[in-house]
Design an enzyme around this catalytic site. Structure first.
Site, mmCIF file in Angstrom:
data_model
loop_
_atom_site.group_PDB
_atom_site.id
_atom_site.type_symbol
_atom_site.label_atom_id
_atom_site.label_comp_id
_atom_site.label_asym_id
_atom_site.label_seq_id
_atom_site.Cartn_x
_atom_site.Cartn_y
_atom_site.Cartn_z
ATOM 1 N N GLN A 86 -23.253 10.368 -2.220
ATOM 2 C CA GLN A 86 -24.483 10.588 -1.447
ATOM 3 C C GLN A 86 -25.311 11.649 -2.164
ATOM 4 O OE1 GLN A 86 -23.754 12.755 2.090
ATOM 5 N NE2 GLN A 86 -25.451 11.883 3.212
ATOM 6 N N SER A 128 -28.689 16.329 -0.799
ATOM 7 C CA SER A 128 -28.965 17.769 -0.865
ATOM 8 C C SER A 128 -29.381 18.203 -2.265
ATOM 9 C CB SER A 128 -27.719 18.565 -0.472
ATOM 10 O OG SER A 128 -27.235 18.132 0.761
ATOM 11 N N GLU A 155 -22.466 9.632 8.888
ATOM 12 C CA GLU A 155 -21.681 10.681 8.221
ATOM 13 C C GLU A 155 -20.993 11.583 9.246
ATOM 14 O OE1 GLU A 155 -23.868 13.190 5.545
ATOM 15 O OE2 GLU A 155 -22.046 14.133 4.806
ATOM 16 N N GLU A 201 -25.860 25.504 12.648
ATOM 17 C CA GLU A 201 -27.171 25.869 13.221
ATOM 18 C C GLU A 201 -28.050 24.614 13.344
ATOM 19 O OE1 GLU A 201 -25.663 27.507 10.732
ATOM 20 O OE2 GLU A 201 -25.147 29.343 11.814
#
Ligand SMILES: Cc1cc2nc3c(=O)[nH]c(=O)nc-3n(C[C@H](O)[C@H](O)[C@H](O)COP(=O)(O)OP(=O)(O)OC[C@H]3O[C@@H](n4cnc5c(N)ncnc54)[C@H](O)[C@@H]3O)c2cc1C
Length: 410
Positions: free
Chosen positions: A109, A112, A227, A380
């Site tokens: 994947q 990021s 995911e 978060e």
């Protein structure tokens, strides 16, 4: 409409007629592709049988009962296949879904980037159209398993003149090409499961665009939802299996799980707490006992959340907010477990390898647990998702959401 009894009888009969442990893994899995039995809930025209979610555990049980091998493990089945089923062109589904089931392609994947993890929509890697191809430049980071992947699920910016969420496209990137360089990252727990991936004029065939240009954000949300559930996706049990297909599947799984050898430690190894308390002579320590009891309660609550998510999937619902709740709960359990191990181990938890408790496993827990709260979206960010999507609270303020990406100050 099939009943559970019909499905059980049908898969039993099919296995009796077809399961041959002496087939090669590839020959066997090609039979799975043709029959639809490895993915019974997929549509009948796309290598499944169009059955509801309840069929999956029934088929799994029957496979396990005869020791039959299932589809390949990994990101191909866990992330790529559900994304392609939901958004891929017929051509992509025809080319790639069978190979995800057989394991002929392995996947990673590529989302990021060094400065764009939580703020994924701000990603900088870009792709430009050049005839029948797209040309990609940029850098990804944290790309798990990219060092042995054949294909990457790639997000790249294709239009910098629209707001950031609207200018992203979703591609299937062939990894084995001169424009793609994969560099493993050495982790503090001594493993190396993720990578930096550099794309320098890397080429993607135009047919490997998933959905339409600019549709990448919506499609990425599908991948991320799967995911968050990926941890609960079961591999077909091969414990009873013997013969050629089973041996090849065991070798494949062993190779695959090498990358993830530290993942149980990342989840906190709450199962070892009692043993460590005994080894350290702390079973009567009231502080340790209180912490251990709190951990047991937290784990139980998490298990129930996970079962609710599984029941929702079995009932045919797409993954939803329970994925964020489950992911957050898994982080809490891992952190509580790590704190308990740390309390029980004391200074011994700072030793590694042979000198340390349980041959270094506890030290590895302490070093690996932080990753649980980061991978797949940080705690978060899960809080934000729960606040906005479940509790319907106002959206987090954002100054760069509605202006063209090109004008965002970085
Ligand atoms: C083990 C592991 C495997 C991974 N595998 C992959 C992979 O295969 N492919 C892939 O693409 N990525 C992968 N990742 C990357 C992962 O998705 C990112 O690390 C994650 O999304 C966080 O991004 P970041 O590291 O850039 O942190 P940042 O986004 O820079 O966050 C830094 C800190 O700021 C906080 N923060 C950021 N934004 C907000 C906000 N809006 N509100 C409140 N707090 C905020 C974060 O919670 C965090 O504490 C993996 C990560 C790990 C640890």
């Amino acid at each position: 409409m099939s009943t559970p009894e019909d499905v059980r009888a049908e898969v039993k009969q099919w296995l009796a007629d077809n399961w041959d442990p002496e087939l090669s893994l590839l020959e066997w899995r090609r039979k799975l592709v043709d029959s639809g039995w490895s993915t019974p809930t997929w549509p009948a025209e796309w290598y499944g049988r169009g059955l509801p979610g309840w069929a999956d555990p029934i088929v799994h049980e029957e496979f396990s009962a005869v020791g039959a091998v299932g589809p390949a493990v990994g990101g191909g089945m866990g992330l790529a296949a559900p994304t392609l089923l939901a958004h891929g062109s017929d051509d992509l589904k025809r080319r790639l879904l069978p190979r995800a089931i057989t394991g002929e392609d392995t996947w990673c994947q590529l989302f990021s980037e060094p400065t764009n993890g939580s703020d994924l929509a701000g990603l900088a890697t870009h792709a430009e159209r050049d005839g029948d191809e797209w040309v990609v430049n940029g850098q990804k980071l944290w790309s798990t398993s990219a060092h042995h992947a054949d294909l990457g699920l790639l997000l790249a910016r294709t239009d910098p003149d629209v707001p950031k969420h609207r200018g992203i496209s979703y591609f299937v990137l062939p990894m084995h090409q001169p424009g793609v360089e994969v560099r493993p990252v050495h982790q503090m727990n001594e493993h190396s499961s993720f990578n930096e991936v550099f794309m320098s004029d890397a080429r993607v065939p135009a047919d490997n665009l998933v959905g339409s240009p600019g549709d990448g954000w919506r499609i990425a949300m599908t991948t991320l939802a799967f995911e968050r559930q990926f941890a609960t996706v079961r591999a077909r049990s091969t414990t009873k299996a013997t013969g050629r297909a089973a041996e090849e599947a065991a070798a494949e799984a062993e190779e695959y799980y090498k990358t993830y050898a530290w993942y149980p430690q990342r989840a906190g190894r709450a199962d070892l707490v009692q043993q460590v308390a005994e080894l350290q002579g702390r079973t009567n320590d009231p502080i340790a006992r209180q912490q251990m009891a709190g951990l047991v309660a937290l784990r139980r609550a998490h298990e129930w959340t996970a079962r609710r998510a599984q029941a929702a999937r079995a009932a045919g619902r797409a993954p939803g907010s329970e994925g964020s709740l489950g992911k957050l709960a898994a982080s809490r359990v891992a952190q509580a477990s790590s704190r308990t191990h740390s309390l029980l181990a004391g200074a011994d938890g700072q030793l590694s390898h042979g000198d340390s408790l349980l041959d270094g496993v506890i030290t590895e827990v302490l070093l690996s647990v932080p990753a649980q709260s980061i991978a797949g979206g940080t705690d978060e960010i899960q809080h934000n998702i729960i606040g906005e999507k479940v509790l319907d609270l106002p959206r987090e303020p954002s100054v760069d959401r509605d202006i063209p990406y090109r004008e965002i100050r970085r």
